[in-house]
Design a protein around this motif. Structure first.
Motif, mmCIF file in Angstrom:
data_model
loop_
_atom_site.group_PDB
_atom_site.id
_atom_site.type_symbol
_atom_site.label_atom_id
_atom_site.label_comp_id
_atom_site.label_asym_id
_atom_site.label_seq_id
_atom_site.Cartn_x
_atom_site.Cartn_y
_atom_site.Cartn_z
ATOM 1 N N ALA A 191 0.830 -1.205 0.000
ATOM 2 C CA ALA A 191 0.000 0.000 0.000
ATOM 3 C C ALA A 191 0.859 1.248 0.000
ATOM 4 C CB ALA A 191 -0.916 -0.019 1.209
ATOM 5 N N LEU A 192 1.995 1.169 0.708
ATOM 6 C CA LEU A 192 2.885 2.327 0.736
ATOM 7 C C LEU A 192 3.494 2.579 -0.641
ATOM 8 C CD1 LEU A 192 4.814 1.974 4.099
ATOM 9 C CD2 LEU A 192 3.243 3.790 3.447
ATOM 10 N N ILE A 193 3.891 1.463 -1.288
ATOM 11 C CA ILE A 193 4.596 1.634 -2.561
ATOM 12 C C ILE A 193 3.657 2.154 -3.647
ATOM 13 C CG2 ILE A 193 5.734 0.371 -4.435
ATOM 14 C CD1 ILE A 193 7.026 -1.362 -2.340
ATOM 15 N N ILE A 194 2.542 1.484 -3.799
ATOM 16 C CA ILE A 194 1.687 1.886 -4.927
ATOM 17 C C ILE A 194 0.561 2.806 -4.484
ATOM 18 C CG2 ILE A 194 2.190 -0.206 -6.233
ATOM 19 C CD1 ILE A 194 -0.681 -1.100 -5.486
ATOM 20 N N GLY A 195 0.616 3.303 -3.315
ATOM 21 C CA GLY A 195 -0.461 4.141 -2.828
ATOM 22 C C GLY A 195 -0.156 5.615 -2.935
ATOM 23 N N GLN A 196 -0.749 6.326 -2.001
ATOM 24 C CA GLN A 196 -0.670 7.779 -2.012
ATOM 25 C C GLN A 196 0.760 8.281 -1.853
ATOM 26 O OE1 GLN A 196 -3.344 9.348 -2.761
ATOM 27 N NE2 GLN A 196 -2.483 11.403 -2.644
ATOM 28 N N ALA A 197 1.562 7.492 -1.099
ATOM 29 C CA ALA A 197 2.929 7.949 -0.823
ATOM 30 C C ALA A 197 3.734 8.125 -2.095
ATOM 31 C CB ALA A 197 3.628 6.960 0.101
ATOM 32 N N ALA A 198 3.606 7.160 -3.011
ATOM 33 C CA ALA A 198 4.355 7.254 -4.264
ATOM 34 C C ALA A 198 3.912 8.450 -5.081
ATOM 35 C CB ALA A 198 4.181 5.968 -5.067
ATOM 36 N N VAL A 199 2.616 8.711 -5.050
ATOM 37 C CA VAL A 199 2.096 9.858 -5.797
ATOM 38 C C VAL A 199 2.591 11.161 -5.169
ATOM 39 C CG1 VAL A 199 0.004 11.065 -6.503
ATOM 40 C CG2 VAL A 199 0.082 8.572 -6.533
ATOM 41 N N GLN A 200 2.495 11.223 -3.827
ATOM 42 C CA GLN A 200 2.913 12.453 -3.145
ATOM 43 C C GLN A 200 4.410 12.703 -3.309
ATOM 44 O OE1 GLN A 200 1.464 11.910 0.833
ATOM 45 N NE2 GLN A 200 -0.505 12.875 0.378
ATOM 46 N N ALA A 201 5.160 11.617 -3.420
ATOM 47 C CA ALA A 201 6.608 11.785 -3.595
ATOM 48 C C ALA A 201 6.942 12.278 -4.998
ATOM 49 C CB ALA A 201 7.309 10.461 -3.324
ATOM 50 N N GLY A 202 5.950 12.299 -5.864
ATOM 51 C CA GLY A 202 6.180 12.802 -7.221
ATOM 52 C C GLY A 202 6.868 11.802 -8.124
ATOM 53 N N ILE A 203 6.780 10.532 -7.754
ATOM 54 C CA ILE A 203 7.428 9.505 -8.583
ATOM 55 C C ILE A 203 6.480 9.054 -9.697
ATOM 56 C CG2 ILE A 203 8.409 7.174 -8.558
ATOM 57 C CD1 ILE A 203 9.240 7.755 -5.671
ATOM 58 N N VAL A 204 5.224 8.946 -9.382
ATOM 59 C CA VAL A 204 4.253 8.513 -10.384
ATOM 60 C C VAL A 204 3.026 9.421 -10.337
ATOM 61 C CG1 VAL A 204 4.940 6.098 -10.348
ATOM 62 C CG2 VAL A 204 3.196 6.879 -8.781
ATOM 63 N N SER A 205 2.265 9.363 -11.421
ATOM 64 C CA SER A 205 1.034 10.160 -11.451
ATOM 65 C C SER A 205 -0.131 9.318 -10.938
ATOM 66 C CB SER A 205 0.765 10.633 -12.870
ATOM 67 O OG SER A 205 0.597 9.524 -13.706
ATOM 68 N N PRO A 206 -1.173 9.948 -10.422
ATOM 69 C CA PRO A 206 -2.287 9.176 -9.839
ATOM 70 C C PRO A 206 -2.953 8.252 -10.855
ATOM 71 C CG PRO A 206 -2.468 11.503 -9.297
ATOM 72 C CD PRO A 206 -1.357 11.387 -10.264
ATOM 73 N N LEU A 207 -3.081 8.713 -12.113
ATOM 74 C CA LEU A 207 -3.755 7.879 -13.104
ATOM 75 C C LEU A 207 -2.964 6.596 -13.377
ATOM 76 C CD1 LEU A 207 -6.252 7.924 -14.935
ATOM 77 C CD2 LEU A 207 -4.774 8.731 -16.762
ATOM 78 N N LEU A 208 -1.655 6.745 -13.313
ATOM 79 C CA LEU A 208 -0.822 5.568 -13.549
ATOM 80 C C LEU A 208 -1.029 4.519 -12.462
ATOM 81 C CD1 LEU A 208 1.486 4.618 -15.513
ATOM 82 C CD2 LEU A 208 2.960 5.049 -13.588
ATOM 83 N N VAL A 209 -1.228 4.999 -11.238
ATOM 84 C CA VAL A 209 -1.490 4.053 -10.143
ATOM 85 C C VAL A 209 -2.748 3.256 -10.451
ATOM 86 C CG1 VAL A 209 -2.051 3.869 -7.695
ATOM 87 C CG2 VAL A 209 -0.351 5.519 -8.449
ATOM 88 N N ILE A 210 -3.740 3.937 -10.974
ATOM 89 C CA ILE A 210 -4.987 3.249 -11.316
ATOM 90 C C ILE A 210 -4.729 2.230 -12.438
ATOM 91 C CG2 ILE A 210 -7.321 3.571 -12.231
ATOM 92 C CD1 ILE A 210 -7.239 6.396 -11.013
ATOM 93 N N VAL A 211 -3.970 2.653 -13.427
ATOM 94 C CA VAL A 211 -3.677 1.757 -14.562
ATOM 95 C C VAL A 211 -2.955 0.498 -14.082
ATOM 96 C CG1 VAL A 211 -2.271 1.533 -16.651
ATOM 97 C CG2 VAL A 211 -3.670 3.548 -16.321
ATOM 98 N N VAL A 212 -1.926 0.710 -13.276
ATOM 99 C CA VAL A 212 -1.120 -0.443 -12.828
ATOM 100 C C VAL A 212 -1.931 -1.344 -11.896
ATOM 101 C CG1 VAL A 212 0.912 -1.088 -11.504
ATOM 102 C CG2 VAL A 212 1.055 0.731 -13.165
ATOM 103 N N ALA A 213 -2.700 -0.731 -11.021
ATOM 104 C CA ALA A 213 -3.498 -1.545 -10.088
ATOM 105 C C ALA A 213 -4.554 -2.340 -10.847
ATOM 106 C CB ALA A 213 -4.151 -0.638 -9.051
ATOM 107 N N THR A 214 -5.175 -1.706 -11.838
ATOM 108 C CA THR A 214 -6.186 -2.422 -12.634
ATOM 109 C C THR A 214 -5.538 -3.571 -13.400
ATOM 110 O OG1 THR A 214 -7.278 -0.301 -12.935
ATOM 111 C CG2 THR A 214 -8.045 -2.086 -14.308
ATOM 112 N N THR A 215 -4.361 -3.314 -13.930
ATOM 113 C CA THR A 215 -3.643 -4.368 -14.652
ATOM 114 C C THR A 215 -3.344 -5.551 -13.730
ATOM 115 O OG1 THR A 215 -2.612 -2.640 -15.959
ATOM 116 C CG2 THR A 215 -1.654 -4.820 -16.126
ATOM 117 N N ALA A 216 -2.890 -5.233 -12.529
ATOM 118 C CA ALA A 216 -2.564 -6.304 -11.581
ATOM 119 C C ALA A 216 -3.808 -7.105 -11.220
ATOM 120 C CB ALA A 216 -1.936 -5.707 -10.330
#
Lengths: 384, 602
Positions: free
Chosen positions: B459-484
């Motif tokens: 949850a830490l890696i693919i969650g809000q923390a990664a987005v807030q750290a500016g490593i990934v965009s929020p939409l990408l998190v949705i894409v990757v999570a849906t893919t998984a």
């Protein structure tokens, strides 16, 4: 070494799918432009007339093959009539035609891709990737090509019909008037001149022996020619209902032009990129067929145990020919002036001439006296 | 103290590599005889593959045919030597038998091979010596004590003059075990003991008895781990070979169900069973399965997964060519359709051959639900398959090459969310995919005690923390999570693995050439799939090549209309049920065209 293609037996619906794709793919190449130039508002009649003509010739050739040359392809028939050297020459003519067709379509296709979706990508890369894929598919043989065609046929049907229907709000029936366009004589001339897109007759003489059930060939021809004619006609009618005739003759990529107009609300707009899957899959299958035919004919003519080693060489050759022209205009000129205008000689006239000369020669010298007959009888026994 | 100090000083200033010699090494292990017990003079025959006669090195040019012939001869000779003594007849003397047992089973070092010496009969003047040989841990001691030793030692009084007749008499009248076989060869005795049975050898007899005493520990039948269903059977295969075959036979109660047994492995044998329905399954298929299994020439097969790789058509392909299942009901249903099942000893997975791509998207649950629900969940899985394969690549292609496809608002939102991200989309998505793959793998390997940790870390890696750290965009998190999630929805683990790997290839194609690259790769992939075969059956059958089949391919038809067995298997009996299966119903009793052939073709 056993001929790898010798055992390939393709079912009727797969052959039908392959023939439909080979013809209907012309919808997003330069065929709509040519018929528009030729007949203006009556351009949609040209595929119908060409289709009917092809259907009649297809039945004729199928009858001759079934009656006199069962289990033989055009090269084997040529061997019976003209001997090895004559057959080789005829096969070289056919193979060269297929090779040039492949090259022109590759160039047209890559130019379309460059001008629409990948403007910054080098044409060499786009062409090389395309040619590599085509070579791979051709390498898989007729079975692989036909199976792939069968899988992708729904994509083509849904895509072509979809792009036509989705532009319904742009249709103007009055754009189809005057009904005879540039005149009846021009329509008839154009139909004959650009009938080379219906390469079913020539393909029939090559794939005839690979049909799982040759008795279904007539049905295969009827369905494939009818469906591809309808698809081409539907697209051209739509194209001419959307764009005035004078404007339609200027554009080389009718399908893309139509696809850009699709607007189904704010969320579904600019959908032309989606149709890339349609162009690529269909064009790949079409090119694979022509490339395979080229390699297969050469292999048969020169008695190679397998045609497969020729595929990479022919791929490279057709890619080189494709990149020969300096620009897009040159390619269109060559295609329109030579391949399209005179292609009917090779697609229709030559195979029919070969078959009829052979039939006449058989009639003159009697049914069972030639060395070819003995060869054929031996083959029949082996086949049984 | 001084000497120690001197020693330390010396080691500091001198180069002393003797310490290396003290390290453990396996080199020159032949000279080490410490493992041998004192007084044991019987060493097993050693085959030296490095002797001159066994060297395959050629000093002069030879033809390839000669080279192959020589290699084959050498191999056959080596195999012959390794079997020296195995095909011999059994010795008559009990002492010789014992001697040979000690040599073959490396006694007395080998502590789990038990050789129990006993005398037959209680009131005899001349004691008749015998041996019971079994492996501790594999054999059921209660059966040995009660049905062999007790019967022979305490309850036997009659001793016949003719030794051979005694053996038969003992087998027929004294030993109460349910399976007793007379053995003639030494190799049979060895095999019997290794398989958990007990070999009974008696002095003066040139035969031995194999008494069924298999009884090693194994997991009891439990619920499926990877093929769970809501509605349907909840038992799964276990590590017991016979229990597995029994589970299928208990469901598929037919006298035509045949189980053929094979042994695979040169050094250590593994039981392999081939199960099929005689008179219905295509004999060519059975022969081919049998041929491939018999041809496997390895030292040891440890699992069904290994055997699968030895017998499949094209091992270089990613898509599996044999279906692996842990569900007895699925095996039973497949047998009824004309497939062949392959059981591998002590392995909780059974192989079904051949397989088509569509079978790998089916589950056992589909048949238990009504056809509308079955079709719905099957469609969902097909969508999941394409999402798992293509979603990341399509996202990269759209954002990099075709942004005009997106509605303006959405495009601006994506651009805004990506403003803080320093990486290109492909790097961003590869980072997230890598993280997801790590979580998946770690989730499997992590001990259950600390299992919840993976959830928190994930949850830490693919969650809000990664987005807030500016490593990934929020939409990408949705894409990757849906893919998984879509990847998890694929019911077949092997297919899921293939999709996971292929996804990265499509991702690369999408990143380099956008939709064009994806479409080209899609064409190549379809051609490759269309040419792939599983035991002679094209893996895309019955669609490409198109063959008649029941409506059980992409969608699921009503069970009362699925009358035909899969045509691509060419079963000897193509109909599995009558065309009209609900004659009492006015709705379905007289279905349109039900009386004609091919009425249920899809």
């Amino acid at each position: 070494m056993k001929d790898q293609q010798e055992t390939a037996k393709i079912t009727a619906n797969q052959l039908t799918a392959m023939l439909i794709i080979v013809v209907a793919t012309n919808a997003f190449l330069t065929y709509p432009q040519y018929v528009s130039q030729s007949a203006y508002e009556a351009a949609w009649m040209e595929p119908i007339i060409s289709g009917v003509m092809t259907l009649v010739l297809f039945f004729l050739v199928e009858w001759v093959l079934r009656k006199f040359y069962p289990q033989l392809d055009i090269v084997e028939v040529s061997k019976e009539i003209f001997g090895r050297v004559g057959a080789a020459l005829i096969a070289i003519v056919f193979a060269a035609y297929f090779l040039c067709t492949t090259a022109v379509v590759v160039r047209e296709f890559t130019e379309n891709v460059i001008s629409t979706v990948l403007p910054s990508t080098p044409i060499l890369l786009v062409g090389a990737v395309f040619m590599a894929a085509v070579g791979y598919i051709a390498y898989a043989g007729l079975e692989g090509i036909c199976r792939t065609a069968y899988i992708f046929l729904p994509v083509l049907l849904i895509g072509l019909v979809g792009v036509c229907v989705a532009t319904m709000n742009w249709w103007h029936m009055s754009f189809l008037l005057p009904i005879w366009g540039t005149g009846v004589n021009h329509v008839l001339m154009g139909s004959c001149r650009y009938s080379a897109v219906f390469s079913n007759v020539l393909l029939l003489t090559i794939i005839y022996k690979h049909a799982h059930n040759p008795r279904q060939m007539r049905q295969i021809g009827t369905v494939s020619i009818t469906v591809s004619t309808l698809l081409l006609t539907f697209l051209i009618v739509t194209y001419h209902m959307v764009f005035p005739a004078v404007e339609s003759e200027q554009v080389s990529f009718a399908l893309y032009r139509l696809a850009r107009l699709i607007y189904l609300g704010p969320f579904f707009q600019r959908m032309e990129s989606v149709f890339i899957f349609l162009w690529v899959t269909s064009a790949t299958v079409k090119m694979a067929v022509t490339l395979w035919c080229s390699a297969y004919l050469l292999g048969k003519a020169f008695g190679w145990p397998t045609y497969r080693p020729a595929i990479p060489i022919l791929s490279l050759l057709s890619w080189s020919i494709a990149m020969w022209a300096d620009n897009w205009v040159q390619v269109v000129n060559v295609d329109g002036r030579y391949l399209m205008s005179w292609g009917w000689l090779i697609v229709f006239a030559l195979p029919i001439a070969v078959l009829f000369i052979g039939t006449l020669a058989r009639g003159l010298r009697g049914p069972h006296d030639g060395p070819g007959d003995r060869r054929r009888r031996r083959r029949r026994v082996r086949h049984a | 103290m001084q000497s120690r100090f001197t020693s330390l000083l010396k080691r500091l200033v001198t180069v002393d590599d003797t310490v290396l010699d003290q390290q453990f090494t396996l080199i020159d292990d032949e000279s080490d005889t410490s493992y041998e017990a004192d007084g044991n003079k019987h060493t097993p025959e050693v085959i030296d593959f490095d002797t001159d006669e066994n060297k395959t090195e050629t000093r002069r040019p030879v033809s390839m045919r000669e080279f192959i012939r020589k290699g084959t001869d050498e191999y056959n000779e080596a195999v012959r030597k390794s079997h020296v003594g195995q095909d011999d007849a059994l010795p008559v003397s009990i002492d010789e038998m014992k001697q040979r047992l000690e040599r073959f089973f490396h006694l007395p070092q080998n502590k789990d091979v038990v050789v129990r010496e006993f005398s037959v009969g209680v009131h005899t003047n001349q004691p008749w010596r015998g041996l019971a040989v079994f492996i501790d841990g594999m054999a059921d001691k209660t059966v040995i004590n009660r049905d062999i030793l007790e019967r022979l030692m305490l309850f036997t009084e009659f001793i016949h003059d003719e030794p051979r007749r005694n053996m038969e008499y003992i087998a027929e009248n004294l030993l109460t075990s349910n399976q007793t076989v007379t053995l003639e060869k030494w190799s049979q005795v060895v095999q019997t003991v290794l398989s958990g049975s007990t070999a009974v050898l008696l002095d003066g007899c040139n035969g031995a008895l194999s008494v069924e005493t298999k009884g090693w520990e194994h997991r009891s039948v439990g619920t499926p781990q990877t093929e769970s269903v809501v509605r349907g059977a909840h038992d799964s295969f276990t590590e017991s070979f016979r229990a597995n075959t029994g589970l299928v036979r208990a469901r598929f109660r037919s006298e035509h169900l045949v189980t053929e047994m094979f042994s695979v492995g040169n050094l250590a044998t593994t039981d392999v069973a081939v199960m099929y329905v005689h008179g219905m399954t295509n004999p060519k298929l059975v022969r081919e399965v049998r041929r491939r299994i018999e041809a496997v020439d390895v030292d040891y097969i440890s699992s069904a997964g290994m055997l699968e790789q030895f017998i499949e058509d094209q091992p270089s392909r990613l898509i599996p060519q044999v279906l692996s299942t842990e569900r007895p009901d699925r095996v039973a249903a497949s047998l009824a359709e004309g497939y062949v099942a392959i059981f591998v000893g002590n392995n909780p997975y059974v192989l079904i051959a051949p397989v088509v791509l569509y079978s790998m998207v089916h589950t056992s649950e589909d048949a238990n639900l009504r056809f509308q629900a079955g079709t719905f969940i099957r469609c969902l899985r097909w969508v999941a398959l394409f999402v798992a394969l293509l979603l990341p690549s399509l996202y990269v292609a759209v954002t990099n090459y075709h942004p005009e496809m997106l509605p303006t608002d959405l495009m601006l939102a994506i651009a805004g969310s990506r403003e803080q991200v320093p990486f290109p989309v492909i790097v961003e998505i590869l980072l997230m995919e890598f993280a997801i793959e790590l979580i998946r793998e770690a989730g499997i390997r992590i001990p259950s005690v600390i299992g919840p940790t993976i959830g928190i870390v994930g949850a830490l890696i693919i969650g809000q923390a990664a987005v807030q750290a500016g490593i990934v965009s929020p939409l990408l998190v949705i894409v990757v999570a849906t893919t998984a999630l879509a990847g998890f929805a694929i019911p077949n683990y092997e297919l899921s693995m293939a999709i996971r790997i292929t996804r990265f290839i499509f991702l690369l194609a999408g990143a380099v050439l956008g939709f064009y690259g994806i479409a080209i790769l899609g064409c190549v992939y379809v051609v490759r799939l269309s040419m792939q075969k599983s035991f002679g059956v094209p893996i895309l059958a019955p669609i490409a090549p198109s063959k008649g089949s029941s409506k059980d391919v992409l969608l699921r038809g009503p069970v009362y209309t699925m009358n035909r067995r899969p045509v691509f298997l060419n079963p000897l009996r193509s109909w599995r049920q009558q065309p009209i299966t609900r004659p009492w119903s006015s709705d379905t009793g007289r279905r349109k065209g039900s009386g004609e052939n091919g009425s249920d073709k899809s």
